[in-house]
Design a protein around this motif. Structure first.
Motif, mmCIF file in Angstrom:
data_model
loop_
_atom_site.group_PDB
_atom_site.id
_atom_site.type_symbol
_atom_site.label_atom_id
_atom_site.label_comp_id
_atom_site.label_asym_id
_atom_site.label_seq_id
_atom_site.Cartn_x
_atom_site.Cartn_y
_atom_site.Cartn_z
ATOM 1 N N ALA A 12 0.845 -1.199 0.000
ATOM 2 C CA ALA A 12 0.000 0.000 0.000
ATOM 3 C C ALA A 12 0.872 1.237 0.000
ATOM 4 C CB ALA A 12 -0.908 0.000 1.220
ATOM 5 N N TYR A 13 0.469 2.225 -0.785
ATOM 6 C CA TYR A 13 1.180 3.503 -0.785
ATOM 7 C C TYR A 13 0.610 4.371 0.321
ATOM 8 C CZ TYR A 13 2.593 8.207 -1.879
ATOM 9 O OH TYR A 13 3.098 9.492 -1.777
ATOM 10 N N PHE A 14 1.490 4.908 1.164
ATOM 11 C CA PHE A 14 1.060 5.837 2.201
ATOM 12 C C PHE A 14 2.191 6.806 2.490
ATOM 13 C CE2 PHE A 14 0.957 7.175 6.657
ATOM 14 C CZ PHE A 14 -0.259 7.834 6.664
ATOM 15 N N GLY A 38 19.305 -8.671 -1.561
ATOM 16 C CA GLY A 38 19.356 -8.561 -0.113
ATOM 17 C C GLY A 38 18.061 -8.012 0.455
ATOM 18 N N SER A 39 17.993 -7.965 1.791
ATOM 19 C CA SER A 39 16.815 -7.445 2.471
ATOM 20 C C SER A 39 17.155 -7.149 3.930
ATOM 21 C CB SER A 39 15.653 -8.447 2.401
ATOM 22 O OG SER A 39 15.990 -9.630 3.106
ATOM 23 N N LEU A 74 15.879 1.772 9.450
ATOM 24 C CA LEU A 74 14.966 1.280 8.420
ATOM 25 C C LEU A 74 13.590 1.898 8.621
ATOM 26 C CD1 LEU A 74 15.949 -2.509 8.464
ATOM 27 C CD2 LEU A 74 16.699 -0.747 6.845
ATOM 28 N N PRO A 75 12.905 2.272 7.542
ATOM 29 C CA PRO A 75 11.574 2.879 7.689
ATOM 30 C C PRO A 75 10.529 1.854 8.137
ATOM 31 C CG PRO A 75 12.066 2.539 5.371
ATOM 32 C CD PRO A 75 13.304 2.158 6.135
ATOM 33 N N ASP A 76 9.555 2.309 8.912
ATOM 34 C CA ASP A 76 8.438 1.440 9.291
ATOM 35 C C ASP A 76 7.497 1.243 8.116
ATOM 36 O OD1 ASP A 76 9.311 1.185 11.924
ATOM 37 O OD2 ASP A 76 8.326 3.054 12.505
ATOM 38 N N ASN A 77 7.402 2.293 7.291
ATOM 39 C CA ASN A 77 6.483 2.280 6.158
ATOM 40 C C ASN A 77 7.111 3.109 5.048
ATOM 41 O OD1 ASN A 77 4.168 1.865 4.639
ATOM 42 N ND2 ASN A 77 3.210 3.723 5.390
ATOM 43 N N GLU A 130 14.343 -1.649 -0.866
ATOM 44 C CA GLU A 130 13.322 -2.507 -0.260
ATOM 45 C C GLU A 130 12.141 -1.640 0.158
ATOM 46 O OE1 GLU A 130 12.972 -5.984 3.187
ATOM 47 O OE2 GLU A 130 14.824 -4.814 2.992
ATOM 48 N N THR A 131 10.936 -2.191 0.037
ATOM 49 C CA THR A 131 9.718 -1.500 0.476
ATOM 50 C C THR A 131 9.250 -2.137 1.773
ATOM 51 O OG1 THR A 131 9.091 -0.926 -1.775
ATOM 52 C CG2 THR A 131 7.348 -0.899 -0.126
ATOM 53 N N PHE A 132 8.965 -1.287 2.740
ATOM 54 C CA PHE A 132 8.524 -1.741 4.054
ATOM 55 C C PHE A 132 7.067 -1.334 4.261
ATOM 56 C CE2 PHE A 132 13.046 -1.265 4.178
ATOM 57 C CZ PHE A 132 13.503 -2.330 4.947
#
Length: 197
Positions: free
Chosen positions: A47-49, A107-108, A164-167, A193-195
């Motif tokens: 989801a984009y936010f 990686g991740s 690292l971002p939460d979102n 990476e998307t979180f």
């Protein structure tokens, strides 16, 4: 003569207004009224936010920032300052511009290996990692050869868990500094990476 004086002044003023109004109208831009969308946008399960850059709606059409859509799709969205245009490349295995090419990420969880080729002035390539708002890492890497030769590179990135971002999407910027004025040039943005919460 007095009788015609007022008429001539009025005629001159009317002529000036007639030539000024069209040129004034030509410089005015159209204003659009967008509203924040009451629905979410989801791409490949993510989801984009972003409260600072929300999804907008105009007459039933959805507007999301290009870079954000690129991040969600794994596409590279870059500003080509020389040609004054936005460039979108959708194949993540062949991200290229004049200084960087064939950029790949694996990686991740904050541990990433980035490979590719670069041709930069004096063999110094620069990079930064941003979390959507702030840089969490900035550094440089020395290549074996400088431009005009292409030189392979490997970056091992280690982002601490608290950075690292939460979102959102963690993005890598590859660039070089201009020898002419010190500005960033040949910027290429690569999603790491998307979180999501």
């Amino acid at each position: 003569m007095r009788k015609y004086r007022g008429f001539l002044i009025g005629l001159a003023m009317g002529g000036m207004l007639m030539t000024a109004l069209p040129s004034m109208a030509a410089t005015q831009k159209t204003t659009y009224t967008l509203t924040e969308a009451s629905y979410e946008v989801e791409v490949n399960g993510a989801a984009y936010f972003d409260p600072e850059l929300p999804v907008l709606n105009y007459k039933g059409n959805t507007y999301v920032p290009l870079r954000s859509v690129g991040d969600l799709l794994g596409a590279n969205v870059a500003w080509d300052a020389a040609q004054r245009k936005v460039v979108i490349q959708s194949n993540g295995e062949h991200l290229c511009n004049d200084a960087f090419c064939n950029v790949k990420v694996s990686g991740s969880g904050g541990q990433y290996t980035v490979t590719g080729e670069a041709r930069v002035f004096e063999a110094v390539m620069n990079y930064a990692v941003e979390d959507g708002h702030d840089y969490v890492l900035e550094d440089f890497h020395m290549l074996d050869e400088g431009a005009p030769a292409w030189s392979p590179f490997t970056l091992e990135l280690d982002i601490p868990p608290d950075k690292l971002p939460d979102n959102g999407t963690l993005m890598l910027e590859l660039f070089e500094y201009s020898a002419k004025d010190g500005s960033k040039i040949n910027v290429i943005s690569v999603p790491l990476e998307t979180f999501a919460p």
